[in-house]
Design a protein around this motif. Structure first.
Motif, PDB file in Angstrom:
ATOM      1  N   TRP A   1       0.848  -1.186   0.000  1.00  0.00           N
ATOM      2  CA  TRP A   1       0.000   0.000   0.000  1.00  0.00           C
ATOM      3  C   TRP A   1       0.891   1.246   0.000  1.00  0.00           C
ATOM      4  CZ3 TRP A   1       0.333  -3.458   4.093  1.00  0.00           C
ATOM      5  CH2 TRP A   1       0.994  -3.008   5.220  1.00  0.00           C
ATOM      6  N   PRO A   2       0.372   2.365  -0.503  1.00  0.00           N
ATOM      7  CA  PRO A   2       1.193   3.586  -0.538  1.00  0.00           C
ATOM      8  C   PRO A   2       1.500   4.061   0.879  1.00  0.00           C
ATOM      9  CG  PRO A   2      -0.721   3.756  -1.992  1.00  0.00           C
ATOM     10  CD  PRO A   2      -0.918   2.535  -1.158  1.00  0.00           C
ATOM     11  N   HIS A   3       2.718   4.521   1.077  1.00  0.00           N
ATOM     12  CA  HIS A   3       3.094   5.055   2.374  1.00  0.00           C
ATOM     13  C   HIS A   3       2.583   6.493   2.516  1.00  0.00           C
ATOM     14  CE1 HIS A   3       5.597   1.663   3.526  1.00  0.00           C
ATOM     15  NE2 HIS A   3       6.129   1.677   2.318  1.00  0.00           N
ATOM     16  N   ALA A   4       2.236   6.860   3.734  1.00  0.00           N
ATOM     17  CA  ALA A   4       1.759   8.220   3.985  1.00  0.00           C
ATOM     18  C   ALA A   4       2.865   9.230   3.705  1.00  0.00           C
ATOM     19  CB  ALA A   4       1.278   8.335   5.430  1.00  0.00           C
ATOM     20  N   ARG A   5       2.453  10.433   3.337  1.00  0.00           N
ATOM     21  CA  ARG A   5       3.404  11.505   3.054  1.00  0.00           C
ATOM     22  C   ARG A   5       3.048  12.730   3.887  1.00  0.00           C
ATOM     23  NH1 ARG A   5       2.914  11.994  -3.405  1.00  0.00           N
ATOM     24  NH2 ARG A   5       0.810  12.564  -2.704  1.00  0.00           N
ATOM     25  N   THR A   6       4.064  13.435   4.325  1.00  0.00           N
ATOM     26  CA  THR A   6       3.874  14.682   5.067  1.00  0.00           C
ATOM     27  C   THR A   6       4.881  15.712   4.583  1.00  0.00           C
ATOM     28  OG1 THR A   6       3.063  13.540   7.054  1.00  0.00           O
ATOM     29  CG2 THR A   6       3.869  15.782   7.333  1.00  0.00           C
ATOM     30  N   GLN A   7       4.390  16.900   4.318  1.00  0.00           N
ATOM     31  CA  GLN A   7       5.258  18.032   3.987  1.00  0.00           C
ATOM     32  C   GLN A   7       5.071  19.092   5.066  1.00  0.00           C
ATOM     33  OE1 GLN A   7       2.856  17.041   1.380  1.00  0.00           O
ATOM     34  NE2 GLN A   7       4.362  15.465   0.888  1.00  0.00           N
ATOM     35  N   ARG A   8       6.183  19.575   5.593  1.00  0.00           N
ATOM     36  CA  ARG A   8       6.126  20.586   6.651  1.00  0.00           C
ATOM     37  C   ARG A   8       6.974  21.784   6.244  1.00  0.00           C
ATOM     38  NH1 ARG A   8       7.100  15.834   9.919  1.00  0.00           N
ATOM     39  NH2 ARG A   8       5.281  15.291  11.175  1.00  0.00           N
ATOM     40  N   TRP A   9       6.552  22.948   6.671  1.00  0.00           N
ATOM     41  CA  TRP A   9       7.361  24.145   6.458  1.00  0.00           C
ATOM     42  C   TRP A   9       7.106  25.130   7.593  1.00  0.00           C
ATOM     43  CZ3 TRP A   9       3.369  22.490   3.424  1.00  0.00           C
ATOM     44  CH2 TRP A   9       2.217  23.281   3.373  1.00  0.00           C
ATOM     45  N   ARG A  10       8.092  25.977   7.814  1.00  0.00           N
ATOM     46  CA  ARG A  10       8.027  26.947   8.906  1.00  0.00           C
ATOM     47  C   ARG A  10       8.835  28.183   8.530  1.00  0.00           C
ATOM     48  NH1 ARG A  10      10.436  28.593  13.848  1.00  0.00           N
ATOM     49  NH2 ARG A  10       8.959  28.729  15.589  1.00  0.00           N
ATOM     50  N   PHE A  11       8.221  29.343   8.704  1.00  0.00           N
ATOM     51  CA  PHE A  11       8.893  30.613   8.486  1.00  0.00           C
ATOM     52  C   PHE A  11       8.843  31.401   9.783  1.00  0.00           C
ATOM     53  CE2 PHE A  11       6.883  29.297   4.511  1.00  0.00           C
ATOM     54  CZ  PHE A  11       7.965  29.287   3.643  1.00  0.00           C
ATOM     55  N   GLY A  12       9.971  31.906  10.208  1.00  0.00           N
ATOM     56  CA  GLY A  12      10.019  32.626  11.484  1.00  0.00           C
ATOM     57  C   GLY A  12      10.835  33.893  11.408  1.00  0.00           C
ATOM     58  N   LEU A  13      10.564  34.771  12.330  1.00  0.00           N
ATOM     59  CA  LEU A  13      11.293  36.038  12.436  1.00  0.00           C
ATOM     60  C   LEU A  13      11.576  36.301  13.904  1.00  0.00           C
ATOM     61  CD1 LEU A  13      12.347  38.640  11.042  1.00  0.00           C
ATOM     62  CD2 LEU A  13      10.093  39.645  11.481  1.00  0.00           C
ATOM     63  N   LYS A  14      12.849  36.527  14.219  1.00  0.00           N
ATOM     64  CA  LYS A  14      13.248  36.843  15.587  1.00  0.00           C
ATOM     65  C   LYS A  14      13.733  38.283  15.657  1.00  0.00           C
ATOM     66  CE  LYS A  14      14.674  32.259  17.199  1.00  0.00           C
ATOM     67  NZ  LYS A  14      15.779  31.472  17.793  1.00  0.00           N
ATOM     68  N   ARG A  15      13.456  38.891  16.801  1.00  0.00           N
ATOM     69  CA  ARG A  15      13.885  40.273  17.011  1.00  0.00           C
ATOM     70  C   ARG A  15      14.314  40.445  18.456  1.00  0.00           C
ATOM     71  NH1 ARG A  15      15.578  45.170  14.741  1.00  0.00           N
ATOM     72  NH2 ARG A  15      14.964  46.872  16.136  1.00  0.00           N
ATOM     73  N   GLN A  16      15.524  40.960  18.644  1.00  0.00           N
ATOM     74  CA  GLN A  16      15.994  41.251  19.997  1.00  0.00           C
ATOM     75  C   GLN A  16      15.531  42.630  20.406  1.00  0.00           C
ATOM     76  OE1 GLN A  16      19.889  39.926  21.026  1.00  0.00           O
ATOM     77  NE2 GLN A  16      20.239  41.619  22.455  1.00  0.00           N
ATOM     78  N   LEU A  17      15.011  42.705  21.622  1.00  0.00           N
ATOM     79  CA  LEU A  17      14.523  43.969  22.182  1.00  0.00           C
ATOM     80  C   LEU A  17      15.383  44.317  23.384  1.00  0.00           C
ATOM     81  CD1 LEU A  17      10.705  43.125  22.101  1.00  0.00           C
ATOM     82  CD2 LEU A  17      12.020  44.323  20.358  1.00  0.00           C
TER      83      LEU A  17
END
Length: 350
Positions: A1-17
């Motif tokens: 049987w076909p294996h499950a597939r997962t695509q993940r992505w993440r975009f982030g922005l950090k800022r020092q205060l």
């Protein structure tokens, strides 16, 4: 049987205060498909199922009627000579010794193999989108502070009826729409190396104390619903704030409460399995600790710690009854195992 597939992505922005603070904002998502699902291979065809908001007992009675069983063992008497072991095995099974069989079973594929199910149909899908925000104040002036918040939307597919060949989307219970976590540590400003009472015997008593706390909040899981008759607007079922009580967790009006008028057997689903916004009691937990470190000698460090898990002893309740034919319909009658735990620790480091 076909294996499950997962695509993940993440975009982030950090800022020092400033020198000791930082904020992090990110978008995270995933898409999954070809996930294993269970699907009945001998469904009763769609044309035999009732629809609408009226009970169809005539249809249910007709499909549940008993008919002569074509698989009765006496119809295969030749097996007694040609395959005596098979004949002996069949004689111990009620399906082949019963003289009658339900009509709906004869209308299915493979009527001699009731409820044939493929548990690895690769048609499942899930999609998740989330916004993650965190704020951190690093340790300075005796104070450390972390605040995290996540908003999540998670949907999954399922088969609404046993005869369906395609899936439909519904809200998933694998995630919560909101989650807040707050943690902090504060070193009391007394004792050696602190702002006040730096010397003397009083500094030895007052020094080394530290307070900590962790607070978490998230809504409870979505409620599960059976196939019901409801005659109102689905948006009016949810109750919020002070309108929601343990005796009436949601609005019970407009539901069919008479079991004799509710959906009978073989009625296609007309009520959602889950309703957005109608959930069990939320998780609200505050944990606290008090810690003191001090030295007896230069190389010997002692630490005492008191932990209060669920410090305010806040209860978390179970889900309400979602059976409209029950006298407890809409009532919360159970409580989760949430109690206050007090834990003492001593640690010697050398």
């Amino acid at each position: 049987w076909p294996h499950a597939r997962t695509q993940r992505w993440r975009f982030g922005l950090k800022r020092q205060l400033g020198a000791n603070m930082m904020i992090d904002v990110a978008y995270a998502a995933s898409r999954s498909d070809r996930m294993s699902m269970s699907r009945r291979l001998d469904p009763l065809p769609e044309r035999y199922w009732a629809a609408g908001q009226v009970r169809n007992s005539t249809l249910a009675t007709d499909l549940n009627q008993n008919l002569p069983n074509p698989f009765l063992l006496s119809n295969f008497s030749s097996l007694q000579q040609s395959a005596p072991l098979v004949y002996q095995d069949l004689s111990t099974q009620g399906f082949f010794t019963s003289s009658t069989i339900r009509k709906h079973q004869l209308l299915r594929q493979f009527p001699h193999m009731n409820n044939v199910t493929n548990t690895r149909v690769a048609t499942g899908e899930e999609r998740t989108d989330s916004l993650e925000v965190s704020f951190e104040k690093r340790m300075s002036h005796g104070l450390l502070f972390n605040l995290g918040y996540a908003w999540t939307r998670d949907d999954e597919t399922f088969y609404e009826n046993e005869f369906d060949t395609t899936t439909v989307w519904r809200p998933s219970n694998d995630a919560r729409p909101h989650r807040v976590v707050l943690s902090t540590v504060y070193e009391l400003p007394w004792g050696k190396g602190r702002a006040w009472i730096q010397q003397g015997w009083l500094s030895k008593i007052a020094g080394g104390w530290q307070l900590g706390a962790a607070l978490q909040y998230q809504p409870g899981p979505l409620l599960g619903w059976g196939n019901l008759f409801y005659y109102g607007d689905l948006n009016n079922i949810a109750r919020h704030g002070s309108d929601r009580t343990l005796d009436q967790w949601f609005n019970t009006a407009a539901f069919e409460r008479n079991s004799a008028r509710g959906p009978d057997s073989f009625h296609r689903r007309i009520f959602p399995t889950r309703l957005p916004g109608i959930r069990q009691d939320s998780t609200k937990q505050l944990d606290m600790n008090l810690l003191r470190s001090f030295k007896i000698r230069e190389r010997w460090d002692n630490q005492f710690r008191l932990d209060l898990i669920n410090a305010p002893n806040h209860p978390q309740f179970g889900g309400p009854d979602t059976n409209p034919f029950s006298t407890n319909f809409g009532v919360v009658t159970s409580q989760q195992a949430t109690t206050r735990w007090i834990q003492l620790q001593y640690r010697l480091r050398f």
